[in-house]
Design an enzyme around this catalytic site. Structure first.
Site, PDB file in Angstrom:
ATOM      1  N   CYS A 180     -24.470 -13.200 -22.331  1.00  0.00           N
ATOM      2  CA  CYS A 180     -24.199 -14.521 -21.759  1.00  0.00           C
ATOM      3  C   CYS A 180     -25.118 -14.830 -20.580  1.00  0.00           C
ATOM      4  O   CYS A 180     -25.061 -15.911 -20.009  1.00  0.00           O
ATOM      5  CB  CYS A 180     -22.740 -14.647 -21.338  1.00  0.00           C
ATOM      6  SG  CYS A 180     -22.348 -13.780 -19.805  1.00  0.00           S
TER       7      CYS A 180
ATOM      8  N   GLY B 161       0.791  -1.222   0.000  1.00  0.00           N
ATOM      9  CA  GLY B 161       0.000   0.000   0.000  1.00  0.00           C
ATOM     10  C   GLY B 161       0.817   1.262   0.000  1.00  0.00           C
ATOM     11  O   GLY B 161       0.294   2.349  -0.242  1.00  0.00           O
TER      12      GLY B 161
ATOM     13  N   CYS C 291     -26.292 -10.025 -17.914  1.00  0.00           N
ATOM     14  CA  CYS C 291     -25.605  -9.794 -19.183  1.00  0.00           C
ATOM     15  C   CYS C 291     -26.512 -10.200 -20.336  1.00  0.00           C
ATOM     16  O   CYS C 291     -27.027 -11.321 -20.379  1.00  0.00           O
ATOM     17  CB  CYS C 291     -24.291 -10.561 -19.222  1.00  0.00           C
ATOM     18  SG  CYS C 291     -23.481 -10.471 -20.830  1.00  0.00           S
TER      19      CYS C 291
ATOM     20  N   CYS D 169     -21.369  -8.044 -20.079  1.00  0.00           N
ATOM     21  CA  CYS D 169     -20.185  -8.157 -19.232  1.00  0.00           C
ATOM     22  C   CYS D 169     -19.103  -7.205 -19.727  1.00  0.00           C
ATOM     23  O   CYS D 169     -18.829  -7.139 -20.928  1.00  0.00           O
ATOM     24  CB  CYS D 169     -19.618  -9.577 -19.297  1.00  0.00           C
ATOM     25  SG  CYS D 169     -20.707 -10.826 -18.625  1.00  0.00           S
TER      26      CYS D 169
ATOM     27  N   CYS E 228     -17.232 -13.255 -20.648  1.00  0.00           N
ATOM     28  CA  CYS E 228     -18.482 -13.331 -21.387  1.00  0.00           C
ATOM     29  C   CYS E 228     -18.370 -14.390 -22.499  1.00  0.00           C
ATOM     30  O   CYS E 228     -19.225 -15.256 -22.654  1.00  0.00           O
ATOM     31  CB  CYS E 228     -18.792 -11.967 -21.981  1.00  0.00           C
ATOM     32  SG  CYS E 228     -20.516 -11.765 -22.481  1.00  0.00           S
TER      33      CYS E 228
END
Lengths: 256, 291, 240
Positions: free
Chosen positions: B243, B31, B240, B265, B271
């Site tokens: 899909c 970080g 989606c 997607c 997808c």
């Protein structure tokens, strides 16, 4: 009684120029002290040295911390000093925009110090912010407005709320009423007086306005060219000044 | 076809070594933003110069490289970077998430879970999460070193006070291992939960800002929030169209100028994989009638 | 309660050719609890100056001024402030207040400073304002716009809100009508009865005769003209 703040021999030079020289005094809990002097007399330099914004070249600024008792804040570690800066210390700037986040709502401005010490409940933070807005006589309905939409007097009151929300013990104010018109000044002074009394604050007010110190300060320090030329009870220094410069300062005030 | 006029992966070995040092340091302090001497790259800032340099430093000749831009393998940016490394490093490239060993991404995390054998490289425009409220770099650095993160919550407070909920929907700030507050790059906050405890190494490169930071595998990453406004990772309330996936992050695509639209997607590989497996969404050609 | 020992005072005017003005010297007297003493002497003799020295408002160059066991000449500012808050009251001729503060709050202020609960302080303030015939409709207003007499009465109410053990009164009955003068005199008598030591300046002879037990002529403390003749030519020393 232990002084809340004990200043010993604080000196700050800017090259060959003297900012302030060998200033010493004690400030006790609940006391309000004024520092007066003309522009360039070193009063703001002294205030910034005591607030940790400037490092003095010599001297000690001993603060009576809640955790460990009296400690020199000049030699103290920076994290510790910054922690004091957002809990036990408050600094009210002359220009509200120096002390406020202008792009953040009034509530966010007041809430920042709470969040800085770990408050993580939105409802509580907002509640405290609203409460403080009311204490400084700002309509609670303005809590989501940005300070840019506030008048000068409101901005100054918001700055005070933002500073006092964590219940500090030591407040520094640099010309808190400067730039405000007279009626707004009066309201602010009244508010400050009430807060100082109710919260038992110790405060130092730097100003060139003698009327302000007469109303707010118990004690007064007169500075000239970086030196303290006279110090004492506020009304005594104003009504019976001893030093030539203090006499000049007092006699220079226009009567209304 | 490798272009032998360039060193492997375009950058010279000294530069790659310098970047690897920065990466190792970043992995050691999860970080924390490690400064590095960002090089001029043959592409403009904002096109992923930070990510490209990190990718260049971690690629080996045996790697298989994948690039996605907002989840898609077929946008200009993704295609350009992919062909850049095909040319300068001669590495194999792929669009399949599971086949890739190094994935450079802009603004998404792939839907498919990543493994310990993979490295995810993020392109980062502004690495400093505190920048929004504190413009001074000297001050934000100090705030990181002293863990003064109250300001981050001021930003979230402002969101709630203005919108009634935390409206920040991308680049949502996180706290890493209880220490550094980090900007996860402009990924949707839907992806935030995937940042934590991920098996793959995550590297973040900001070219213009000259910073690298990292999340080693299985790092604790917590999205900042309030007790009474907990973090949520929402997505469009749709499935989606192609899909039929209900669990993936969706793009809204305008399909004509009469208000027609399609949710699909954002992860094209995900997808495609589902469609190959026989899944169909309501807007799939030949399936519209059923919808 | 109040004791002055060999007190003297000079003013040095640095910006006016460093002129030195001797006002009083060798002042010694004592005021016991329950006693009211009047300071007398011609205008300019130093009555008000002496009063202000006792209050700590003017700096005393030499001697000791003891209020109870605190010597105001040596005391730290915070000790003087604590003394003024609890022990030593002062009713000056002029009202000095924060603008826009309500009259009721101005009067209740000394009690609030002592930590008295707001309701108790307000009740006491209402009582005093009523006694001093300040119309109730004025209580929520700031006294800054009041007439001279009204301001004087507000000032007196403020001065008598707390039962100070020592009290300094600078012309408390000036510019008051007969009714209000009577109220003020009875307030003074009540203060004496509860044991306050009072020093006052009264130009009103009848009032002085009624409430004061003794008179001290301040003129006797004026320095002789020989000390700084030209600067104090207007003062005639009568000291023995």
């Amino acid at each position: 009684m232990t002084p809340l703040l004990s200043v010993q021999g604080v000196t700050k030079r800017y090259g060959a120029q003297i900012g302030c020289a060998d200033v010493s005094f004690d400030l006790y809990p609940g006391e309000v002290m004024g520092i007066v002097g003309e522009s360039g007399s070193g009063k703001s330099t002294l205030l910034n040295c005591m607030a940790g914004h400037l490092a003095p070249d010599a001297g000690q600024v001993v603060f009576d911390t809640r955790a460990d008792g009296p400690k020199d804040t000049v030699t103290m570690s920076e994290p510790e000093r910054r922690m004091l800066g957002r809990t036990d210390w408050a600094f009210v700037h002359q220009h509200a925009r120096d002390g406020l986040r202008m792009g953040v709502s009034a509530g966010g401005n007041v809430g920042e110090r709470l969040m800085a010490v770990g408050a993580r409940h939105y409802g509580d933070i907002r509640g405290k912010a609203t409460d403080w807005l009311e204490r400084v006589e700002i309509d609670a309905a303005r809590v989501d407005d940005r300070p840019t939409t506030f008048s000068g007097g409101m901005q100054q009151r918001l700055q005070i709320a933002r500073n006092l929300v964590t219940g500090p013990r030591r407040v520094f104010m640099d010309e808190p009423t400067g730039g405000l018109d007279v009626s707004v000044q009066a309201r602010l002074l009244d508010l400050l007086r009430g807060l100082v009394r109710d919260m038992g604050l110790s405060a130092i007010i730097v100003t060139h306005d003698l009327a302000v110190v007469r109303l707010l300060a118990d004690r007064l320090m007169v500075m000239k060219s970086g030196h303290v030329v006279e110090a004492g009870l506020t009304d005594q220094v104003l009504d019976d000044p001893q030093h030539a410069y203090s006499q000049l300062l007092v006699s220079s005030v226009l009567q209304v | 076809m490798t272009d032998h006029a360039y060193n492997f992966a375009y950058l010279d070995e000294q530069t790659k070594r310098m970047i690897r040092r920065a990466i190792l340091k970043a992995l050691a302090i999860p970080g924390y933003q490690v400064p590095f001497a960002s090089r001029e790259m043959p592409m403009p800032y904002g096109w992923g110069t930070g990510g490209v340099q990190v990718s260049a430093a971690v690629l080996t000749p045996d790697d298989t490289f994948k690039v996605i831009d907002q989840g898609a393998d077929d946008t200009t940016n993704a295609v350009s970077i992919r062909s850049f490394f095909e040319r300068t490093a001669g590495v194999a490239t792929t669009t399949a998430t599971i086949e890739a060993s190094v994935i450079q991404t802009r603004h998404r995390i792939p839907e498919a879970p990543l493994t310990e054998d993979q490295i995810l490289v993020y392109q980062v425009p502004i690495p400093e999460p505190l920048r929004f409220l504190e413009p001074r770099e000297s001050e934000t650095r100090k705030m990181h070193s002293l863990e003064e993160y109250g300001l981050m919550h001021v930003k979230l407070y402002e969101d709630i006070s203005r919108h009634g909920h935390i409206a920040t929907s991308y680049a949502y700030p996180v706290k890493v291992e209880g220490r550094y507050v980090m900007d996860p790059s402009p990924i949707p906050k839907f992806d935030n939960p995937k940042l934590g405890d991920m098996a793959a190494i995550q590297l973040f490169g900001a070219g213009r800002e000259q910073r690298i930071y990292a999340l080693p595998p299985y790092t604790e990453v917590v999205s900042l929030d309030f007790e009474d406004h907990p973090f949520e990772a929402p997505k469009a309330d749709q499935l989606c169209g192609l899909c039929g996936a209900e669990d993936s992050y969706l793009d809204e695509v305008i399909t004509d100028d009469t208000g027609g639209r399609l949710f699909c997607c954002s992860d094209t590989d995900y997808c495609e994989g589902r469609r190959k497996a026989g899944h169909r969404g309501p807007a799939f050609p030949g399936n519209e009638a059923a919808a | 309660m109040i004791e002055l020992k060999d007190v003297s005072k000079t003013f040095t005017l640095h910006n006016q050719g460093s002129a030195v003005i001797d006002v009083v010297s060798g002042v010694s007297f004592h005021v016991a609890a329950g006693e009211c003493v009047a300071l007398t002497g011609a205008s300019g003799a130093g009555k008000s100056t002496l009063m202000r020295m006792i209050y700590g408002n003017y700096l005393t160059q030499a001697g000791a001024i003891c209020i109870g066991d605190v010597d105001i000449v040596q005391a730290e500012p915070r000790e003087v402030i604590a003394l003024r808050r609890a022990v030593l009251g002062y009713v000056s001729q002029f009202l000095r207040v924060v603008p826009r503060v309500a009259t009721l709050d101005v009067v209740a202020d000394p009690l609030r400073a002592l930590g008295v609960p707001a309701e108790v302080a307000a009740a006491k303030a209402q009582d005093l304002l009523a006694r001093l015939n300040i119309p109730q409709r004025l209580w929520p207003l700031s006294p800054t716009t009041f007439s001279g007499g009204e301001q004087q009465r507000v000032n007196i109410a403020r001065g008598f809100a707390h039962a100070y053990p020592a009290l300094l009164l600078d012309e408390p009955t000036a510019s008051l009508d007969a009714t209000n003068r009577e109220v003020v005199l009875s307030l003074i008598e009540e203060a004496k009865t509860r044991g306050a030591a009072i020093i006052g300046i009264f130009h009103d002879d009848a009032a002085r005769a009624r409430v004061c037990d003794r008179e001290i002529d301040v003129s006797v403390f004026a320095p002789g003209p020989s000390i700084n003749g030209e600067a104090v030519g207007h003062q005639r020393g009568t000291a023995a």
